[in-house]
Design a protein around this motif. Structure first.
Motif, PDB file in Angstrom:
ATOM      1  N   ASP A 287       0.806  -1.118   0.244  1.00 44.51           N
ATOM      2  CA  ASP A 287      -0.127   0.011  -0.074  1.00 44.51           C
ATOM      3  C   ASP A 287       0.825   1.240   0.117  1.00 44.51           C
ATOM      4  OD1 ASP A 287      -2.339  -1.450   0.038  1.00 44.51           O
ATOM      5  OD2 ASP A 287      -2.659  -1.112   2.179  1.00 44.51           O
ATOM      6  N   PHE A 288       1.999   1.251   0.793  1.00 45.74           N
ATOM      7  CA  PHE A 288       2.591   2.506   0.792  1.00 45.74           C
ATOM      8  C   PHE A 288       3.914   2.296  -0.515  1.00 45.74           C
ATOM      9  CE2 PHE A 288       2.861   2.135   5.840  1.00 45.74           C
ATOM     10  CZ  PHE A 288       1.376   2.553   5.668  1.00 45.74           C
ATOM     11  N   ARG A 289       3.761   1.539  -1.195  1.00 43.86           N
ATOM     12  CA  ARG A 289       4.618   1.619  -2.690  1.00 43.86           C
ATOM     13  C   ARG A 289       5.987   1.638  -2.119  1.00 43.86           C
ATOM     14  NH1 ARG A 289       2.408  -1.162  -5.009  1.00 43.86           N
ATOM     15  NH2 ARG A 289       3.479  -0.703  -6.751  1.00 43.86           N
TER      16      ARG A 289
ATOM     17  N   TYR B  81       7.953   6.252  -0.666  1.00 45.11           N
ATOM     18  CA  TYR B  81       8.119   6.318  -1.986  1.00 45.11           C
ATOM     19  C   TYR B  81       8.631   7.750  -2.695  1.00 45.11           C
ATOM     20  CZ  TYR B  81       7.535   5.951  -7.014  1.00 45.11           C
ATOM     21  OH  TYR B  81       7.759   6.061  -8.296  1.00 45.11           O
TER      22      TYR B  81
ATOM     23  N   ARG C 274       6.313  16.328 -13.077  1.00 45.25           N
ATOM     24  CA  ARG C 274       6.032  17.174 -11.873  1.00 45.25           C
ATOM     25  C   ARG C 274       5.823  18.618 -12.149  1.00 45.25           C
ATOM     26  NH1 ARG C 274       8.168  12.915  -8.142  1.00 45.25           N
ATOM     27  NH2 ARG C 274      10.246  13.330  -8.350  1.00 45.25           N
TER      28      ARG C 274
ATOM     29  N   PHE D  60      -2.597  10.860  -3.712  1.00 43.22           N
ATOM     30  CA  PHE D  60      -1.441  10.138  -3.144  1.00 43.22           C
ATOM     31  C   PHE D  60      -0.235  11.048  -3.341  1.00 43.22           C
ATOM     32  CE2 PHE D  60      -4.847   7.663  -6.115  1.00 43.22           C
ATOM     33  CZ  PHE D  60      -5.309   6.864  -5.063  1.00 43.22           C
TER      34      PHE D  60
ATOM     35  N   SER E 138       6.221  15.516  -2.997  1.00 41.98           N
ATOM     36  CA  SER E 138       7.079  15.830  -4.253  1.00 41.98           C
ATOM     37  C   SER E 138       6.202  16.716  -5.200  1.00 41.98           C
ATOM     38  CB  SER E 138       7.807  14.591  -4.811  1.00 41.98           C
ATOM     39  OG  SER E 138       6.552  13.697  -4.864  1.00 41.98           O
ATOM     40  N   TYR E 139       4.914  16.290  -5.736  1.00 43.16           N
ATOM     41  CA  TYR E 139       4.173  16.826  -6.852  1.00 43.16           C
ATOM     42  C   TYR E 139       3.594  18.253  -6.243  1.00 43.16           C
ATOM     43  CZ  TYR E 139       3.582  13.487 -10.491  1.00 43.16           C
ATOM     44  OH  TYR E 139       3.889  12.297 -11.406  1.00 43.16           O
TER      45      TYR E 139
ATOM     46  N   ILE F   1      -2.967  14.430   0.426  1.00 44.02           N
ATOM     47  CA  ILE F   1      -3.349  13.054   1.228  1.00 44.02           C
ATOM     48  C   ILE F   1      -2.324  12.043   1.057  1.00 44.02           C
ATOM     49  CG2 ILE F   1      -5.146  11.535   1.694  1.00 44.02           C
ATOM     50  CD1 ILE F   1      -7.283  13.590   0.213  1.00 44.02           C
TER      51      ILE F   1
ATOM     52  N   ILE G 295      -1.602   7.791   2.883  1.00 47.12           N
ATOM     53  CA  ILE G 295      -1.881   6.844   3.924  1.00 47.12           C
ATOM     54  C   ILE G 295      -0.694   6.489   4.702  1.00 47.12           C
ATOM     55  CG2 ILE G 295      -1.654   4.720   2.677  1.00 47.12           C
ATOM     56  CD1 ILE G 295      -4.196   3.833   3.265  1.00 47.12           C
TER      57      ILE G 295
ATOM     58  N   SER H 250      -7.321   8.019   0.779  1.00 49.59           N
ATOM     59  CA  SER H 250      -7.808   9.289   0.014  1.00 49.59           C
ATOM     60  C   SER H 250      -9.439   8.993  -0.169  1.00 49.59           C
ATOM     61  CB  SER H 250      -7.242   9.488  -1.106  1.00 49.59           C
ATOM     62  OG  SER H 250      -6.958   8.346  -1.863  1.00 49.59           O
TER      63      SER H 250
ATOM     64  N   PRO I 113      -1.439  10.125  -8.713  1.00 46.75           N
ATOM     65  CA  PRO I 113      -0.042   9.529  -9.037  1.00 46.75           C
ATOM     66  C   PRO I 113      -0.045   8.118  -8.091  1.00 46.75           C
ATOM     67  CG  PRO I 113       0.336  11.443  -7.380  1.00 46.75           C
ATOM     68  CD  PRO I 113      -1.325  11.417  -7.697  1.00 46.75           C
ATOM     69  N   LEU I 114      -0.972   7.294  -8.402  1.00 49.57           N
ATOM     70  CA  LEU I 114      -0.771   5.774  -8.015  1.00 49.57           C
ATOM     71  C   LEU I 114      -1.150   4.999  -9.046  1.00 49.57           C
ATOM     72  CD1 LEU I 114      -0.364   3.885  -5.492  1.00 49.57           C
ATOM     73  CD2 LEU I 114      -2.819   4.139  -5.007  1.00 49.57           C
ATOM     74  N   PRO I 115      -0.193   4.772 -10.021  1.00 49.40           N
ATOM     75  CA  PRO I 115      -0.376   4.183 -11.318  1.00 49.40           C
ATOM     76  C   PRO I 115      -0.948   2.881 -11.198  1.00 49.40           C
ATOM     77  CG  PRO I 115       1.860   4.711 -11.038  1.00 49.40           C
ATOM     78  CD  PRO I 115       1.212   5.346  -9.843  1.00 49.40           C
TER      79      PRO I 115
ATOM     80  N   TYR J 235      -9.895   4.459  -8.164  1.00 43.95           N
ATOM     81  CA  TYR J 235     -10.260   5.719  -7.264  1.00 43.95           C
ATOM     82  C   TYR J 235     -10.865   6.751  -8.111  1.00 43.95           C
ATOM     83  CZ  TYR J 235      -7.653   3.852  -3.263  1.00 43.95           C
ATOM     84  OH  TYR J 235      -7.328   2.813  -2.337  1.00 43.95           O
TER      85      TYR J 235
HETATM   86  C1  LIG Z   1       3.588   5.806  -6.228  1.00 45.02           C
HETATM   87  S1  LIG Z   1       3.453   6.681  -4.666  1.00 45.02           S
HETATM   88  C2  LIG Z   1       3.493   8.550  -5.294  1.00 45.02           C
HETATM   89  C3  LIG Z   1       3.869   9.423  -4.192  1.00 45.02           C
HETATM   90  C4  LIG Z   1       4.319  10.904  -4.542  1.00 45.02           C
HETATM   91  N1  LIG Z   1       3.133  11.396  -5.514  1.00 45.02           N
HETATM   92  C5  LIG Z   1       5.414  10.636  -5.478  1.00 45.02           C
HETATM   93  O1  LIG Z   1       5.627  10.907  -6.788  1.00 45.02           O
HETATM   94  O2  LIG Z   1       6.916  10.940  -5.061  1.00 45.02           O
HETATM   95  C6  LIG Z   1       1.905   6.624  -3.927  1.00 45.02           C
HETATM   96  C7  LIG Z   1       1.535   7.064  -2.740  1.00 45.02           C
HETATM   97  O3  LIG Z   1       0.121   6.618  -2.561  1.00 45.02           O
HETATM   98  C8  LIG Z   1      -0.055   6.425  -1.202  1.00 45.02           C
HETATM   99  N2  LIG Z   1      -1.131   5.799  -1.050  1.00 45.02           N
HETATM  100  C9  LIG Z   1      -1.515   4.373  -1.244  1.00 45.02           C
HETATM  101  N3  LIG Z   1      -2.817   4.067  -1.234  1.00 45.02           N
HETATM  102  C10 LIG Z   1      -3.380   5.114  -0.741  1.00 45.02           C
HETATM  103  C11 LIG Z   1      -4.773   5.558  -0.405  1.00 45.02           C
HETATM  104  N4  LIG Z   1      -5.681   4.698  -0.402  1.00 45.02           N
HETATM  105  N5  LIG Z   1      -4.835   6.931   0.056  1.00 45.02           N
HETATM  106  C12 LIG Z   1      -3.787   7.646   0.189  1.00 45.02           C
HETATM  107  N6  LIG Z   1      -2.786   7.540  -0.199  1.00 45.02           N
HETATM  108  C13 LIG Z   1      -2.253   6.209  -0.631  1.00 45.02           C
HETATM  109  C14 LIG Z   1       1.329   5.541  -0.822  1.00 45.02           C
HETATM  110  O4  LIG Z   1       1.677   5.552   0.756  1.00 45.02           O
HETATM  111  C15 LIG Z   1       2.482   6.208  -1.467  1.00 45.02           C
HETATM  112  O5  LIG Z   1       2.922   7.387  -0.644  1.00 45.02           O
END
Ligand SMILES: C[S@@+](CC[C@H](N)C(=O)[O-])C[C@H]1O[C@@H](n2cnc3c(N)ncnc32)[C@H](O)[C@@H]1O
Length: 283
Positions: free
Chosen positions: A71-73, A105, A114, A131, A136-137, A153, A155, A183, A201-203, A209
């Motif tokens: 989940d935290f990537r 991440y 970005r 996400f 960063s973004y 946001i 998690i 989120s 940005p959670l590809p 979502y």
């Molecule tokens: C691929 S990373 C991108 C982080 C950032 N946008 C970047 O580009 O550096 C995706 C992020 O989404 C968060 N994430 C995953 N599921 C989530 C959820 N349901 N709600 C909020 N954040 C979530 C993860 O903890 C992670 O930090």
């Protein structure tokens, strides 16, 4: 730089191995993260030393031993050479990011993307980043354009802790608001209909979502920046494939929309691509 690295390793590795190495490491602040195959693992330290000689700012070299997952990537890192640490300060377009690469991440490969998004922002916009990671973004946008607020946001509590620090380091306390929550839940309970623009940005999972992204948008319409991983064979177009999937989903959600732009952000493996779509939602 890469030429120098190849020269340093020329008598130790085969030409095709050298080619692979030069594409398979990232430098984040003063840490280099290498992604090398098991067969090259025995050369770990030689490669790390050459990277440190080539990039004088590098104090630590780690090897990524798992893909980004969960989940935290996150990715698992194995220490190879230099100072034993995973926390660093990375600079990008005049912004500073403090990040622990073992606990959050972060990818420097998204820096162009970005900035591309930052250049789309109109003055006074409210943005919701679903996400946000360490910010960063959100921070690049806050520094390089004039939004009113960016609800950011994530998690992962550690990512939020670093985001808070990064907001202070970059002096943008009034504009970037960190929120530690899922989120979907945050949008349903606190942020329906607030945003002119939503970032996704959670590809791996953005598709799930899309309904929440629509809910977050202002009823007068706005923008979604949607990220996905897509597989495409030689004659296929990953952007078109993504557009088709997203359009189908948005139709089921009764959205009135137009995909105005799409591009491949980066190649992530053989026939795998990270794609972004800019989607304009009408009212
Ligand atoms: C691929 S990373 C991108 C982080 C950032 N946008 C970047 O580009 O550096 C995706 C992020 O989404 C968060 N994430 C995953 N599921 C989530 C959820 N349901 N709600 C909020 N954040 C979530 C993860 O903890 C992670 O930090």
């Amino acid at each position: 730089m890469k030429k120098n690295l190849k020269a340093l390793l020329a008598d130790k590795l085969k030409p095709q191995e050298l080619e692979l190495i030069s594409k398979s490491y990232d430098i984040i602040g003063d840490i280099a993260v290498i992604r090398i195959t098991e067969s090259l693992k025995k050369h770990n330290r030689i490669i790390a030393r050459a990277i440190m000689q080539t990039h004088k700012q590098v104090k630590t070299v780690c090897r990524q031993i798992t893909p980004v997952s969960g989940d935290f990537r996150l990715r698992n890192l194995e220490f190879v050479l230099g100072e034993r640490k995973t926390e660093t300060l990375h600079r990008e377009y005049g912004c500073i990011f403090k990040v622990d690469l073992g606990k959050c991440y972060f990818s420097p490969r998204l820096s162009y993307e970005r900035m591309r998004i930052a250049q789309h922002i109109q003055q006074g916009e409210t943005i919701l980043n679903m996400f946000s990671g360490v910010g960063s973004y959100s921070i690049i946008i806050a520094k390089h354009s004039k939004p009113k607020k960016i609800f950011s946001i994530d998690i992962n509590p550690t990512a939020i802790q670093y985001m808070r620090e990064n907001i202070k380091l970059n002096k943008i306390e009034e504009r970037v608001i960190p929120i530690q929550e899922d989120s979907r839940k945050a949008i349903e309970e606190r942020f329906p209909k607030v945003a002119d623009r939503v970032l996704m940005p959670l590809p791996e999972r953005a598709h799930e979502y899309l309904g929440s992204a629509l809910l977050a948008l202002n009823p007068n319409g706005g923008w979604i920046h949607y990220y996905a991983f897509e597989h495409a064979k030689r004659m296929e177009d990953p952007i078109e494939k993504t557009r088709t999937k997203v359009s189908e989903k948005l139709h089921t959600l009764d959205a009135d929309f137009e995909v105005t732009f799409g591009r491949v952000v980066r190649t992530t493996g053989p026939n795998w691509y990270q794609v972004v779509l800019d989607i304009r939602l009408k009212n």
